[in-house]
Motif scaffolding. Structure first.
Motif, PDB file in Angstrom:
ATOM      1  N   TYR A   1      20.082  25.082  24.603  1.00 47.05           N
ATOM      2  CA  TYR A   1      19.281  24.151  23.956  1.00 47.05           C
ATOM      3  C   TYR A   1      18.094  25.118  23.375  1.00 47.05           C
ATOM      4  O   TYR A   1      17.401  24.638  22.380  1.00 47.05           O
TER       5      TYR A   1
ATOM      6  N   LEU B   1      11.652  23.816  26.798  1.00 46.50           N
ATOM      7  CA  LEU B   1      11.423  22.539  27.515  1.00 46.50           C
ATOM      8  C   LEU B   1      10.233  22.209  27.820  1.00 46.50           C
ATOM      9  O   LEU B   1       9.418  21.267  27.161  1.00 46.50           O
TER      10      LEU B   1
ATOM     11  N   LEU C   1      20.196  18.747  29.449  1.00 52.09           N
ATOM     12  CA  LEU C   1      20.150  19.173  27.892  1.00 52.09           C
ATOM     13  C   LEU C   1      21.436  19.866  27.578  1.00 52.09           C
ATOM     14  O   LEU C   1      22.192  20.481  28.256  1.00 52.09           O
TER      15      LEU C   1
ATOM     16  N   PHE D   1      15.343  16.919  34.410  1.00 51.25           N
ATOM     17  CA  PHE D   1      16.132  17.681  33.413  1.00 51.25           C
ATOM     18  C   PHE D   1      16.963  18.572  33.893  1.00 51.25           C
ATOM     19  O   PHE D   1      16.858  19.351  35.059  1.00 51.25           O
TER      20      PHE D   1
END
Length: 333
Positions: A289, A194, A285, A234
């Protein structure tokens, strides 16, 4: 505008639909055939020529390209006609190229005279990058056809946009279910992907926090982070979310003003959730991920990061991903 193939003896005045080479002389698209041109064409044994007869109210293709491009190109985009008679649409600032494939396809179906091709959507672009090319297939076009196109393009959002990369702060919330070394590695790998992927979008990751993977704990943690300086939250999840009744979706729904993207049609990664709370964004997410490589997923995340006001429409018509075929399949019998 009347398009036809005509006998060379009556071709004077017709406007060429494409560039022609006559010995060392180049006749450009939209050139009106002259008597001298006819003499040269006859020497080349040309019997006919194809083009368009100009009628009252017709517009030459270069003028029409400029009018259409001005409606197609949104913020941070400019346009120019190149030497081949195509209109190039160019980034005038760095940013994220925003174009929706379904809208692009509808444009190309709207009129058989206009063709618009673009680079890949939702990519980071630099000032000066050529992002699209627009072509008109005829040397002239009627005012009525152009007017219909202008009306079609008259909406709240331009067909093509470049979103500027303004500086934003982000928080990462880890939700833990197993609380063991394997889970820690899973969460760490996803967070590393990320941050590496989205720091180039001028995103600063300033806060990290962990909570238990339960509805109440996730809700409380997100509420607290919404009060922080982070503009984007996030969530890196310890469990996969499957439906709108699942823990993650319910926790976010209890806090958010709107869930603009409840899921995506992505094998193994359906549980992307994007929501808004006032001017802030929540992006959960998909589980695993770190191991998902899918342009659709990254396109949606990039758009959610950069676009200021998110709407359900932004995520309502995704292109279904295509899985890779295998040369040999296992016997399933």
């Amino acid at each position: 505008m009347k398009l036809e193939e005509v006998d060379i003896n009556r071709a004077q005045g017709i406007r060429l639909s494409e560039e022609l080479m006559l010995n060392n002389k180049i006749l450009k698209k939209n050139h009106a055939i002259t008597h001298d041109d006819i003499v040269l064409l006859k020497r080349m044994n040309r019997q006919t020529v194809f083009g368009a007869w100009e009628e009252n109210g017709d517009i030459d293709f270069e003028t029409a390209l400029g009018i259409a491009a001005a409606k197609i190109a949104g913020p941070n985009l400019g346009y120019r006609i190149d030497e081949r008679g195509f209109c190039e649409i160019v980034a005038t600032n760095d940013g994220l190229f925003e174009v929706y494939p379904d809208r692009l396809n509808k444009f190309n179906r709207f009129s058989r005279y206009f063709v618009l091709n673009t680079t890949s959507p939702f990519q980071i672009v630099k000032k000066g990058d050529i992002l699209a090319r627009l072509e008109i297939l005829t040397p002239i076009i009627s005012q009525d056809i152009l007017n219909d196109l202008v009306v079609y393009l008259s909406g709240n959002t331009a067909l093509l946009n470049v979103r500027e990369l303004k500086k934003q702060r982000a928080a990462i919330l880890y939700t833990s279910f197993y609380n063991d070394d394997n889970e820690n590695m899973h969460l760490t790998d996803s967070a590393a992907k990320l941050t590496e992927t989205y720091r180039p979008l001028n995103l600063a990751f300033t806060i990290e926090q962990t909570c238990a993977h339960s509805g109440d704990d996730i809700g409380s943690a997100v509420e607290m982070l919404l009060k922080s300086s982070a503009e984007i939250i996030f969530i890196v999840s310890g469990l996969r979310s499957y439906t709108e009744d699942d823990i993650m979706h319910q926790a976010i729904a209890s806090i958010a003003d709107d869930i603009v993207c409840p899921h995506i049609p992505l094998f193994g990664g359906t549980d992307l959730i994007i929501a808004t709370k006032k001017k802030k964004k929540i992006i959960a997410l998909p589980y695993n991920y770190a191991f998902i490589d899918a342009p659709l997923l990254e396109n949606y995340i990039r758009l959610a990061i950069i676009k200021e006001k998110l709407q359900s429409f932004d995520f309502s018509h995704p292109e279904t991903p295509i899985i890779e075929s295998r040369e040999h399949s296992e016997d399933l019998s």
